[in-house]
Enzyme design. Structure first.
Site, mmCIF file in Angstrom:
data_model
loop_
_atom_site.group_PDB
_atom_site.id
_atom_site.type_symbol
_atom_site.label_atom_id
_atom_site.label_comp_id
_atom_site.label_asym_id
_atom_site.label_seq_id
_atom_site.Cartn_x
_atom_site.Cartn_y
_atom_site.Cartn_z
ATOM 1 C CE LYS A 204 -22.594 23.972 55.900
ATOM 2 N NZ LYS A 204 -22.847 24.162 54.446
ATOM 3 C CG ASP B 293 -23.413 21.799 51.339
ATOM 4 O OD1 ASP B 293 -24.619 21.706 51.612
ATOM 5 O OD2 ASP B 293 -22.589 22.335 52.082
#
Length: 283
Positions: A70, A106
């Site tokens: 990420k 997220d």
């Protein structure tokens, strides 16, 4: 059925065998009648750039990133969303003819889940337990979406402090850090909160009896409770909330809604979240 017009999507991680993303997106593509496929690719940390080059060459329209990619993906994107730039992480990439835009869904998925259940974080006081990667993304998005105050309660105070400083520097949210061991300070914020979020692994199998909360009396003002953990769905944290008469949201909602936002970025269509939840998780 796949054919010469099938659009490619996927997820990159290492390891990747545990990912629910292929099942979630496959169910969504089928439900919406889209000619697309979603594959999981096990990519070692030092092979990410080569994998991304390959996906661009294959004209994949988008992909997800999970650990350990990420952070590194940020440097491979041509453009970052506001949240991704602040968080310093990307979990969703949109490929527009080689121009890569990185997003972090997220946090946005978490707040979208709450809005879908008629809870808006704007103007609310929030206590977030944890300061890890997913908690960081959710903390930033809560602030961007207008939370009035955010107390980050973490075992390591310095880590919570860095996250609070990041939020204060980039948003108007009143962010503060509290050590988990400082029970008095934590209790004051919990009693004043509209929303409590467990962003830790406490309550996750194989230790389902663990919990960030130890005193049910702290729930007397009936805040909303949300948990990142989805194994088990019925965590001790959420059990305490329901016993106190609080609204609760399990971790499966966050998992599905972060996927739904990626789906929307790629296809322009809404994922039928309830139908996908039932098909994939039988919930």
């Amino acid at each position: 059925m796949n054919d010469g017009n099938t659009t490619l999507y996927g997820v990159l991680g290492h390891p990747i065998h545990h990912s629910f993303s292929p099942a979630i997106h496959t169910a969504a593509f089928e439900a919406n009648g889209l000619n697309a496929t979603y594959l999981a690719f096990d990519v070692a940390e030092d092979q990410l750039e080569k994998a991304v080059d390959g996906l661009v060459t294959l004209d994949a329209k988008g992909w997800n990133l999970t650990m350990p990619h990420k952070t590194k993906m940020c440097g491979l994107c041509d453009e970052l969303s506001e949240a991704a730039a602040i968080v310093g992480a990307v979990n969703t990439v949109v490929n527009d003819h080689g121009h890569l835009t990185g997003h972090i869904t997220d946090g946005a998925g978490f707040t979208a889940m709450l809005r879908a259940q008629n809870f808006d974080v704007k103007g609310k006081r929030v206590v977030l337990f944890g300061a890890g990667g997913a908690a960081r993304a959710v903390a930033v998005q809560l602030a961007l979406d207008g939370a009035a105050a955010l107390s980050i309660v973490n075992r390591t105070l310095s880590k919570a402090g860095m996250l609070a400083d990041l939020i204060s520097a980039n948003t108007a949210c009143d962010a503060r850090a509290i050590a988990l061991s400082d029970e008095k300070a934590a209790a004051e914020q919990i009693l004043a909160a509209d929303l409590l979020v467990n962003g830790t692994k406490l309550g996750m199998a194989p230790n389902p009896d663990t919990c960030v909360l130890t005193d049910p009396a702290l729930l007397q003002n009936k805040p909303v409770l949300a948990d990142f953990v989805y194994n088990p769905l019925n965590t001790r944290f959420l059990q305490m909330g329901r016993e106190a008469g609080c609204r609760t949201f399990d971790g499966l909602g966050m998992l599905l809604w972060q996927g739904a936002l990626a789906f929307k970025l790629w296809t322009g269509e809404d994922m039928p979240v309830a139908a996908v939840r039932q098909r994939v998780f039988h919930q």
